[in-house]
Design an enzyme around this catalytic site. Sequence first.
Site, PDB file in Angstrom:
ATOM      1  N   ASN A 159     -11.747  -3.448  -3.036  1.00 28.33           N
ATOM      2  CA  ASN A 159     -11.997  -3.556  -4.613  1.00 28.33           C
ATOM      3  C   ASN A 159     -13.161  -4.467  -4.912  1.00 28.33           C
ATOM      4  O   ASN A 159     -12.706  -5.478  -4.173  1.00 28.33           O
ATOM      5  CB  ASN A 159     -10.997  -3.302  -5.534  1.00 28.33           C
ATOM      6  CG  ASN A 159      -9.958  -2.554  -4.879  1.00 28.33           C
ATOM      7  OD1 ASN A 159     -10.802  -0.813  -4.450  1.00 28.33           O
ATOM      8  ND2 ASN A 159      -8.613  -2.049  -4.971  1.00 28.33           N
ATOM      9  N   LYS A 187      -6.140  -4.931  -2.118  1.00 26.90           N
ATOM     10  CA  LYS A 187      -5.060  -5.455  -1.029  1.00 26.90           C
ATOM     11  C   LYS A 187      -5.421  -5.128   0.294  1.00 26.90           C
ATOM     12  O   LYS A 187      -4.984  -6.279   0.944  1.00 26.90           O
ATOM     13  CB  LYS A 187      -3.862  -4.143  -1.421  1.00 26.90           C
ATOM     14  CG  LYS A 187      -3.593  -4.525  -2.874  1.00 26.90           C
ATOM     15  CD  LYS A 187      -1.948  -3.525  -3.129  1.00 26.90           C
ATOM     16  CE  LYS A 187      -1.614  -3.415  -4.496  1.00 26.90           C
ATOM     17  NZ  LYS A 187      -1.406  -4.410  -4.858  1.00 26.90           N
ATOM     18  N   GLY A 188      -6.255  -4.116   1.211  1.00 31.69           N
ATOM     19  CA  GLY A 188      -6.621  -3.916   2.382  1.00 31.69           C
ATOM     20  C   GLY A 188      -7.463  -5.445   2.835  1.00 31.69           C
ATOM     21  O   GLY A 188      -6.878  -6.083   3.425  1.00 31.69           O
ATOM     22  N   GLU A 235      -3.060   1.828  -0.861  1.00 32.93           N
ATOM     23  CA  GLU A 235      -4.329   1.968  -1.840  1.00 32.93           C
ATOM     24  C   GLU A 235      -5.032   2.984  -0.708  1.00 32.93           C
ATOM     25  O   GLU A 235      -6.641   3.203  -1.178  1.00 32.93           O
ATOM     26  CB  GLU A 235      -5.159   0.757  -2.191  1.00 32.93           C
ATOM     27  CG  GLU A 235      -3.879   0.123  -3.382  1.00 32.93           C
ATOM     28  CD  GLU A 235      -5.200  -0.862  -3.817  1.00 32.93           C
ATOM     29  OE1 GLU A 235      -4.279  -0.918  -4.950  1.00 32.93           O
ATOM     30  OE2 GLU A 235      -6.068  -1.999  -3.335  1.00 32.93           O
ATOM     31  N   ASN A 264       8.207  -5.502  -1.732  1.00 31.60           N
ATOM     32  CA  ASN A 264       9.036  -6.497  -3.180  1.00 31.60           C
ATOM     33  C   ASN A 264      10.119  -5.813  -3.322  1.00 31.60           C
ATOM     34  O   ASN A 264      10.308  -4.637  -3.466  1.00 31.60           O
ATOM     35  CB  ASN A 264       7.879  -7.147  -4.471  1.00 31.60           C
ATOM     36  CG  ASN A 264       7.738  -5.935  -5.435  1.00 31.60           C
ATOM     37  OD1 ASN A 264       8.473  -4.500  -5.430  1.00 31.60           O
ATOM     38  ND2 ASN A 264       6.077  -5.739  -6.013  1.00 31.60           N
ATOM     39  N   THR A 317      10.281  -9.806   0.096  1.00 30.11           N
ATOM     40  CA  THR A 317       9.476 -11.006  -0.929  1.00 30.11           C
ATOM     41  C   THR A 317       9.785 -10.724  -2.516  1.00 30.11           C
ATOM     42  O   THR A 317      10.291 -10.191  -3.068  1.00 30.11           O
ATOM     43  CB  THR A 317       8.673 -10.418  -0.597  1.00 30.11           C
ATOM     44  OG1 THR A 317       7.482  -9.545  -1.325  1.00 30.11           O
ATOM     45  CG2 THR A 317       7.307 -10.789   0.595  1.00 30.11           C
ATOM     46  N   GLY A 366       1.140 -11.225  -2.880  1.00 27.97           N
ATOM     47  CA  GLY A 366       1.835 -10.434  -2.041  1.00 27.97           C
ATOM     48  C   GLY A 366       1.403 -10.653  -0.687  1.00 27.97           C
ATOM     49  O   GLY A 366       1.000  -9.308   0.547  1.00 27.97           O
ATOM     50  N   ASP A 367      -0.619 -10.022  -0.968  1.00 29.45           N
ATOM     51  CA  ASP A 367      -0.989  -9.458  -0.025  1.00 29.45           C
ATOM     52  C   ASP A 367      -1.250 -10.423   0.948  1.00 29.45           C
ATOM     53  O   ASP A 367      -1.342 -10.518   2.027  1.00 29.45           O
ATOM     54  CB  ASP A 367      -2.457  -9.190  -0.793  1.00 29.45           C
ATOM     55  CG  ASP A 367      -2.481  -8.197  -1.580  1.00 29.45           C
ATOM     56  OD1 ASP A 367      -1.973  -7.370  -1.435  1.00 29.45           O
ATOM     57  OD2 ASP A 367      -3.203  -7.866  -2.458  1.00 29.45           O
TER      58      ASP A 367
HETATM   59  O1  RIB Z   1      -2.603  -7.509  -4.960  1.00 29.68           O
HETATM   60  C1  RIB Z   1      -3.585  -7.443  -5.580  1.00 29.68           C
HETATM   61  C2  RIB Z   1      -5.366  -6.351  -5.669  1.00 29.68           C
HETATM   62  O2  RIB Z   1      -4.372  -4.968  -5.895  1.00 29.68           O
HETATM   63  C3  RIB Z   1      -6.149  -6.858  -5.913  1.00 29.68           C
HETATM   64  O3  RIB Z   1      -8.068  -7.528  -5.323  1.00 29.68           O
HETATM   65  C4  RIB Z   1      -6.327  -5.566  -6.912  1.00 29.68           C
HETATM   66  O4  RIB Z   1      -7.728  -5.058  -6.150  1.00 29.68           O
HETATM   67  C5  RIB Z   1      -5.482  -4.542  -6.572  1.00 29.68           C
HETATM   68  O5  RIB Z   1      -6.007  -3.854  -5.507  1.00 29.68           O
END
Ligand code: RIB
Length: 287
Positions: free
Chosen positions: A11, A40-41, A132, A176, A200, A231-232
């Site tokens: 994103n 997230k990816g 996502e 989480n 987490t 978290g990512d």
């Molecule tokens: O986990 C954070 C992410 O969630 C952001 O970067 C946003 O793009 C959403 O996907």
Amino acid sequence: MFDVCVVGSANLDLVATVERLPAPGETVPGSSYAEYPGGKGLNQAVACARAGASTAFVGAVGSDGAGAALLDVMRDDGIDISGVVVASAPSGRALIFVSAEGENSIVVVAGANDTVAPATPPPTTVVLAQLEVPVATIEHAFRAAKAAGATTVLNPAPVKPLPDSLLALCDVLTPNEHEVELLGGVDRLRSLGAAAVIVTRGSEGADLHTSSGVEHIAAHRVVAVDTTGAGDCFSGSLCARLAAGDALLDAMRYASVAAALSTTVAGAVPSMPRRADVLSAASLSEG
Ligand code: RIB
């Protein structure tokens, strides 16, 4: 052969900084605005790559300026993009508010991420996904990964009801506290087949649930300015270390320090720390 293949979203994050998050129906003034690569990816893939793992990405961006910029980010971090499709839909966008305390609220408009079609990941040690992109795409990737002997890791965020057929394909889950409850709890996830569930808990650290019981690791202490993507960072860093051969608890310790460091920098992708910085912070906290 890659260390980690991330199947997921990319994103453009549109970020407004506010004194406090607005309540429903309320307008609040913003103090700054910035655009960052995120999703997230992509956040997880960059965290993996910066942790030293050879990383491939399976996803989609739009044929627009944001898509071109997101592809450049992947190339700059040495991520293999042969599994990334340039779709006719617009690139995914996330509208993010970050408060003075570093907390956030996020709205995601999926765009091209909704078009990511089932594909077989390249030969990989660990396959990592989040929620996502379409669930059918993740299930296909995990089925192929398991058949090829890879380890599958699911970060179930943003959380939604999931079919048992997908959960049965997950070796490790990284929810989480909120997400694990909505998925029916640790015992349910483990009964469906997960060897490990890592819950987490932000500044409270993380818990590892396996057949041996529960083990806790403490969080690394920092002053957070923006928790977006923390978290990512944890899931991506964890997979990089699992692919390198670390035991789960050791991989969690690395991921926990990396995730804490990520909260000290604004933006999602820009905040993913490099391995040298994580090792340096980890040794300082031990010394
Ligand atoms: O986990 C954070 C992410 O969630 C952001 O970067 C946003 O793009 C959403 O996907």
